[in-house]
Write a protein that holds these residues in place. Structure first.
Motif, short mmCIF file in Angstrom:
data_model
loop_
_atom_site.label_atom_id
_atom_site.label_comp_id
_atom_site.label_asym_id
_atom_site.label_seq_id
_atom_site.Cartn_x
_atom_site.Cartn_y
_atom_site.Cartn_z
N PRO A 90 32.64 38.91 44.04
CA PRO A 90 32.75 39.22 45.47
C PRO A 90 33.04 40.70 45.68
N LEU A 91 32.66 41.21 46.83
CA LEU A 91 32.88 42.60 47.19
C LEU A 91 33.99 42.68 48.23
N ARG A 92 34.98 43.52 47.98
CA ARG A 92 36.05 43.70 48.96
C ARG A 92 35.65 44.81 49.92
N LEU A 93 35.69 44.50 51.20
CA LEU A 93 35.35 45.45 52.25
C LEU A 93 36.62 45.89 52.95
N ASN A 94 36.83 47.19 53.02
CA ASN A 94 38.04 47.74 53.61
C ASN A 94 37.74 48.44 54.94
#
Length: 315
Positions: free
Chosen positions: A57-61
């Motif tokens: 998964p990609l963490r989006l900030n």
């Protein structure tokens, strides 16, 4: 007109629907397959985005942008281990009078603005095939300042209901798409294909020449000389970057423009002349070879846009 602008002009964005999403606490949503592209920008907080193919998964900030280009199902949430609810159902059930979707209770707050692009053109494949499934532009990237300014405008336009809001949101979404693609090109992380070729100084210049004068009877020698390369080196480099020869690319682009013009009701003779064919017979032969049917038959059939043009408000 530069090649990217030329393609965008032909694509005719059919639907750009922007929405504001706010979530609290633990949450996870799944969105089913869709057409063409979706984008999102993180206004506040952070969340995860992942596909169902087992990739991490990609963490989006806060301040990040993402663009989804291949139409496959995806999930977003505060925790990838949570069983996701159906995203469209949640959005429909939790949309407030001001248009903002508010979901969940307690815990950390996440806010995002997003939308969906549907292109009313067969030329969409030229763009979509050149892109990875996910483009992520972190807030800290060198190309992010312009996107951050756009994100501030998206926040302003989606936080309250004001006159002209839908027009402003659509215009901003188009700006987001162009800026994300520019950032993607600047990153150097693009795969072989038409879009990535624009980042190559010499091949990009050659593409620009062909798009600027599509009716000209371009020869490979002319294009090679214009970008200061030998014919052999230019041909090999063009094929590597674009995936086809210069003349094949020119022919396919001419046919994309021809289809759009025929769908708009222009006569076959006018279309043939506008894209560089001296006779209708020559145009007929090229069109049938690339498209699979004659220009006359194509012109008579109902316009074949995207299969699903129904407006949806997806995150």
């Amino acid at each position: 007109m530069d090649p990217l602008s030329d393609v965008f002009h032909l694509l005719k964005v059919e639907s750009v629907l922007s929405a504001r999403f706010e979530a609290h606490g633990a949450w996870s949503l799944r969105f089913s397959a869709y057409q063409h592209m979706k984008f999102g920008g993180v206004l506040a907080g952070a969340f995860w985005l992942w596909f169902e193919d087992g990739a991490p998964p990609l963490r989006l900030n806060q301040g990040d942008f993402y663009l989804l280009t291949q139409g496959q199902a995806y999930c977003t949430g505060s925790d990838p281990s949570l069983a996701p609810a159906d995203g469209r159902t949640v959005l429909a059930a939790n949309r407030c009078e001001d248009g903002i979707v508010r979901y969940g209770q307690g815990g950390e707050r996440v806010s995002a603005a997003g939308g969906r692009f549907v292109f009313d053109s067969h030329a969409s494949g030229l763009l979509l095939k050149s892109l990875p499934p996910l483009i992520h532009i972190p807030a800290a990237s060198e190309t992010a300042p312009t996107l951050r300014a756009t994100l501030d405008l998206l926040r302003l336009e989606t936080e309250t209901s004001r006159p002209g809001a839908s027009v402003a949101a659509a215009s901003l979404a188009n700006l987001v798409l162009v800026q994300v693609l520019r950032a993607h090109l600047a990153s150097g992380a693009h795969a072989p294909g038409w879009l990535g070729a624009l980042a190559d100084p010499r091949i990009g210049k050659a593409l620009g020449l062909m798009h600027a004068d599509v009716a000209r009877h371009w020869k490979v020698d002319e294009l090679a000389a214009a970008v200061a390369m030998s014919r052999t080196a230019f041909s090999e480099r063009f094929r590597t970057r674009v995936g086809m020869t210069p003349i094949d690319y020119l022919t396919h682009w001419r046919m994309a423009k021809a289809k759009a013009a025929l769908e708009a009701g222009q006569s076959i003779a006018t279309v043939a002349e506008s894209i560089g064919y001296g006779s209708e017979a020559a145009f007929h032969s090229a069109f049938k070879r690339i498209v699979g049917q004659s220009p006359g038959r194509y012109r008579r059939q109902p316009s074949a846009g995207p299969a699903d043009k129904s407006p949806r408000r997806d995150k």
